[in-house]
Design a protein around this motif. Structure first.
Motif, PDB file in Angstrom:
ATOM      1  N   UNK A   1       0.771  -1.257   0.041  1.00  0.00           N
ATOM      2  CA  UNK A   1       0.196   0.058   0.075  1.00  0.00           C
ATOM      3  C   UNK A   1       1.002   1.124   0.020  1.00  0.00           C
ATOM      4  N   UNK A   2       1.976   1.369   0.691  1.00  0.00           N
ATOM      5  CA  UNK A   2       2.697   2.444   1.089  1.00  0.00           C
ATOM      6  C   UNK A   2       3.636   2.639  -0.300  1.00  0.00           C
ATOM      7  N   UNK A   3       4.091   1.519  -0.901  1.00  0.00           N
ATOM      8  CA  UNK A   3       4.994   1.728  -2.007  1.00  0.00           C
ATOM      9  C   UNK A   3       4.283   2.202  -3.353  1.00  0.00           C
ATOM     10  N   UNK A   4       3.119   1.577  -3.662  1.00  0.00           N
ATOM     11  CA  UNK A   4       1.995   1.983  -4.724  1.00  0.00           C
ATOM     12  C   UNK A   4       1.797   3.553  -4.491  1.00  0.00           C
ATOM     13  N   UNK A   5       1.221   3.951  -3.347  1.00  0.00           N
ATOM     14  CA  UNK A   5       0.995   5.361  -3.297  1.00  0.00           C
ATOM     15  C   UNK A   5       2.209   6.250  -3.354  1.00  0.00           C
ATOM     16  N   UNK A   6       3.256   5.837  -2.683  1.00  0.00           N
ATOM     17  CA  UNK A   6       4.749   6.815  -3.048  1.00  0.00           C
ATOM     18  C   UNK A   6       4.731   6.710  -4.478  1.00  0.00           C
ATOM     19  N   UNK A   7       4.896   5.645  -5.279  1.00  0.00           N
ATOM     20  CA  UNK A   7       5.258   5.753  -6.554  1.00  0.00           C
ATOM     21  C   UNK A   7       3.963   6.691  -7.143  1.00  0.00           C
ATOM     22  N   UNK A   8       2.944   6.636  -6.842  1.00  0.00           N
ATOM     23  CA  UNK A   8       1.800   7.540  -7.575  1.00  0.00           C
ATOM     24  C   UNK A   8       2.208   8.924  -7.540  1.00  0.00           C
ATOM     25  N   UNK A   9       2.639   9.251  -6.520  1.00  0.00           N
ATOM     26  CA  UNK A   9       2.863  10.823  -5.832  1.00  0.00           C
ATOM     27  C   UNK A   9       4.129  11.168  -6.526  1.00  0.00           C
ATOM     28  N   UNK A  10       5.198  10.416  -6.481  1.00  0.00           N
ATOM     29  CA  UNK A  10       6.486  10.767  -6.763  1.00  0.00           C
ATOM     30  C   UNK A  10       6.534  10.741  -8.502  1.00  0.00           C
ATOM     31  N   UNK A  11       5.923   9.740  -8.872  1.00  0.00           N
ATOM     32  CA  UNK A  11       5.750   9.544 -10.508  1.00  0.00           C
ATOM     33  C   UNK A  11       4.929  10.815 -11.214  1.00  0.00           C
ATOM     34  N   UNK A  12       4.038  11.434 -10.385  1.00  0.00           N
ATOM     35  CA  UNK A  12       3.124  12.564 -10.986  1.00  0.00           C
ATOM     36  C   UNK A  12       4.113  13.752 -10.672  1.00  0.00           C
ATOM     37  N   UNK A  13       4.781  13.851  -9.779  1.00  0.00           N
ATOM     38  CA  UNK A  13       5.791  14.935  -9.668  1.00  0.00           C
ATOM     39  C   UNK A  13       7.044  14.903 -10.538  1.00  0.00           C
ATOM     40  N   UNK A  14       7.386  13.752 -11.279  1.00  0.00           N
ATOM     41  CA  UNK A  14       8.357  13.608 -12.252  1.00  0.00           C
ATOM     42  C   UNK A  14       9.540  13.045 -11.514  1.00  0.00           C
ATOM     43  N   UNK A  15       9.376  12.461 -10.508  1.00  0.00           N
ATOM     44  CA  UNK A  15      10.727  11.828  -9.653  1.00  0.00           C
ATOM     45  C   UNK A  15      10.541  10.178  -9.825  1.00  0.00           C
TER      46      UNK A  15
END
Length: 725
Positions: free
Chosen positions: A502-516
């Motif tokens: 749950x944590x990694x899926x969410x983190x990837x969503x946020x960071x990916x949307x930010x370009x990181x």
């Protein structure tokens, strides 16, 4: 060292119905170690439908109908996930939630009630108003009452007790406000067919006295915004058409692959699904195969102890016991005004005293959730070190930025560090992130970690990621790469894997949307969940720092303040669930677009408002730029509920340190501005913008979805903040 017992089993509750609400209350008073409870519900509150007619009639406020699930979950030590369940992956034992990662369970219980949607009735989806779900209906009803014409006609589809109650309630409310409504009840078969003869006769007399027309045996062809058209050609005028035609299951339940009766989940005498013993169902969404009963809240209330007992038995190696529903029950029917009818075993009585009885029963039920018992805090040992009581303070330590170290302590430690010895490492001078010289770009590097303030790892991760990215955005850089650090409470291997998913899926969503990109990290176990990120960002020009503010510039803030006070209020049971829901959404709002808009407006000094509060971070700009500032208290946007809690004396644990560090503010102004020292988690950007560009920047920010405002200006002079109302 704190010895925390590991989490080894998961109970997931889908829906905040009556049974689940009572279960949470009981769990809070006597939890079972090792079992984690999770609640999945679309919103932060759950309605008590027994008071709906009284609300429609004007006897209750909306707040009096709502069970605050945020507060209840905090009391129970449960995690609350605000989302809509859409399905179940039974092979992997996971609940599917719209827009969120799946949630794993060992035992699952469903208590989602029923709906009054009539999507198969032409025109109803566009022009009708289903009585359930209650929240949407309440909003529609309030809008209609505020704008209705004096003689506006209304129609209620459904002639059962629920429809009759609503018809009388609507008529009473409008007449009490000087209207002359014409209300019609439309029933496809026989109205009040489920009531005893005596009760039916009394209710029909009440309808006659209220001038409410009942049409029986009527099939509806179409609903429009102005009328209900019947198949026989008749037209029933209606400016507000309510759907209350019996109990209908939520459509997604029939697609779960579980045995059901017309969409209602079939359960055995233990309240378990007849298809899957790991799944339970209670309340109106369940069909008790062995003991069928009508859809009534009294059964949901009495199912709660049996549900809790059997869930615990399953997960502790105990033996479940059957639930035995009563054969008959007292029906209490509202009559519009403060009168009601009681119907049981064929006997019917009515009058004000029956209303008083119903009101007393309803309020007693809701009081169970408003007056939660105070769970005693663990006292200090009889023998303890000097200063321990003072160091602990008089409240539990906050999470998020409320648990950070004070500004003065941090500055003292950082000032003791030597100047950078490398030519490619810039002197920080209090900036948000380290600045590294590259061949063609500048790189900024930052790290930030948050102690959890919610048990929901998805919400916590999203906010922690946005919070950590704030330093990158504040310096005008583009996020590049992130390392993640996670501390989980002790839990079994399966719980570790599912929580990390749950944590990694969410983190990837946020960071990916930010370009990181997330390129690695570190994990461990501890006493509390902590989530953090170390992030790099790139910028072609020299990064925006704190030292570029000049007199005459306007100060723009992109988010409202008050999150620290709201989180402290939630821990103390004083914050409303709706306030927290809004606060979480605002904290989780990324600031990348805002940073770009402010940079385009000519910003030369910018920071994100976090642990030191608005005053502390503005002082940082003033000191680095050697300027003064003026703040307009009336223009500072506040989170909903923050002012109420601040006025009640609610403070975050770091608040006193933030205020003590605010020596550059006139002391006479401190009492009037407590939220200036409130620590912000994932707070907004604070930027000094050329005055001529400020109005346009705020307009662009607002259009992009930010609650931005000009909150003051930069003045000449020594570092100082002047306040004006």
């Amino acid at each position: 060292m704190k010895n925390t017992l590991p989490i080894t089993q998961d109970i997931v509750l889908v829906g905040g119905g009556h049974s689940h609400a009572l279960l949470l209350r009981s769990w809070g008073m006597n939890p079972v170690p090792g079992i984690r409870v999770t609640v999945i519900n679309p919103g932060p509150t759950a309605p008590y439908t027994g008071m709906l007619p009284g609300y429609v009639a004007g006897h209750y406020t909306r707040d009096e109908l709502e069970i605050d699930l945020v507060r209840l979950a905090r009391f129970a030590g449960a995690r609350l996930i605000l989302g809509s369940a859409t399905g179940i992956d039974r092979d992997n034992k996971r609940v599917q939630v719209r827009g969120l990662p799946d949630v794993a369970y060992d035992r699952l219980s469903i208590d989602v009630g029923i709906t009054s949607e009539m999507n198969d009735l032409p025109g109803f989806a566009e022009a009708g108003h289903p009585a359930k779900p209650l929240g949407r209906f309440a909003r529609s009803w309030d809008r209609f009452v505020a704008t209705a014409k004096l003689d506006a006609p209304l129609a209620c589809i459904g002639g059962g007790v629920a429809g009759i109650e609503l018809a009388m309630a609507m008529s009473h409310r409008l007449r009490s406000e000087g209207h002359q409504p014409k209300v019609t009840v439309i029933e496809a078969e026989t109205a009040l067919a489920g009531s005893s003869g005596g009760a039916r006769a009394r209710l029909f007399e009440q309808l006659r006295l209220a001038d409410i027309t009942v049409i029986e045996g009527a099939k509806i062809a179409r609903v429009t915004p102005t009328e209900v058209l019947l198949e026989d050609g008749r037209s029933v005028p209606s400016a507000f058409t309510v759907g209350a035609a019996g109990a209908k299951p939520h459509p997604w339940l029939a697609d779960l692959g579980l045995e059901h009766e017309g969409g209602f989940l079939c359960v055995d005498r233990f309240l378990r699904s007849t298809s899957d013993p790991a799944i339970y169902a209670v309340g109106d969404c369940a069909h008790m195969v062995a003991n069928p009963r009508p859809k009534a809240g009294v059964f949901a209330v009495r199912q709660a102890p049996a549900l809790l007992r059997n869930l615990i038995a399953d997960l502790t190696g105990g033996k479940p016991r059957p639930y035995r529903p009563q054969r008959s029950y007292l029906k209490l029917v509202s009559l519009g005004g403060k009168e009601a009818l009681a119907d049981k075993l064929g006997l019917a009585i009515q009058g004000p005293r029956v209303w008083q009885l119903k009101d007393r029963i309803d309020r007693a039920f809701m009081d169970k959730f408003a007056d939660l018992p105070d769970m005693a805090a663990r006292p200090l040992p009889a023998r303890h070190a000097l200063g321990m009581k003072e160091a602990m303070g008089d409240q539990t330590m906050c999470g998020g930025c409320g648990s950070k170290l004070g500004r003065d302590a941090l500055r003292e430690a950082l000032h003791a560090l030597p100047a950078p010895s490398r030519d490619d490492v810039m002197n920080l001078s209090g900036d948000d992130a380290a600045i590294l010289a590259m061949d063609s770009d500048w790189q900024v590097v930052t790290t930030d970690h948050l102690r959890a303030f919610t048990n929901d790892p998805v919400t916590m991760t999203r906010i922690a990621a946005v919070h950590a990215l704030g330093d990158i955005w504040a310096m005008g850089a583009e996020p590049q790469a992130a390392l993640m650090q996670v501390i989980l409470p002790r839990m079994a291997a399966r719980q570790q894997a599912e929580t990390l998913r749950e944590i990694m899926t969410t983190a990837q969503d946020v960071m990916g949307a930010a370009g990181a990109d997330i390129v690695g990290g570190h994990s461990s176990q501890g006493s509390d969940m902590t989530i953090g990120f170390s992030i790099t960002g790139l910028r072609g020009d020299y990064p925006i720092g704190l030292d570029g503010a000049e007199p005459g510039q306007a100060l723009i803030l992109t988010k409202p303040i008050g999150s620290g006070t709201l989180l402290a209020g939630e821990m103390q049971g004083k914050a409303e669930g709706n306030w927290l829901s809004l606060a979480f959404a605002q904290m989780a709002q990324p600031q990348g677009k805002a940073a770009a808009i402010l940079a385009a407006a000519g910003t030369r000094a910018m920071t994100d408002v976090t642990g030191f509060g608005l005053a502390g971070h503005l002082i940082g700009i003033c000191e680095a730029s050697n300027v003064a500032a003026e703040l307009s208290l009336a223009d500072i946007p506040l989170m909903t509920g923050a002012a109420d809690l601040a006025q009640a004396g609610v403070r975050s644990t770091i608040w006193a340190d933030n205020r003590a560090a605010a020596s550059a503010i006139d002391p006479s102004d401190l009492i009037a501005a407590p939220l200036l020292f409130d620590p912000q988690t994932a707070g907004g950007l604070l930027a000094a913008v050329p005055e001529g560009n400020a109005k346009g920047a705020v307009k662009t920010l607002t259009k992009a979805g930010y609650r931005a405002a000009v909150i003051g200006r930069i003045d000449a002079g020594a570092p100082y903040i002047k306040l004006r109302s």
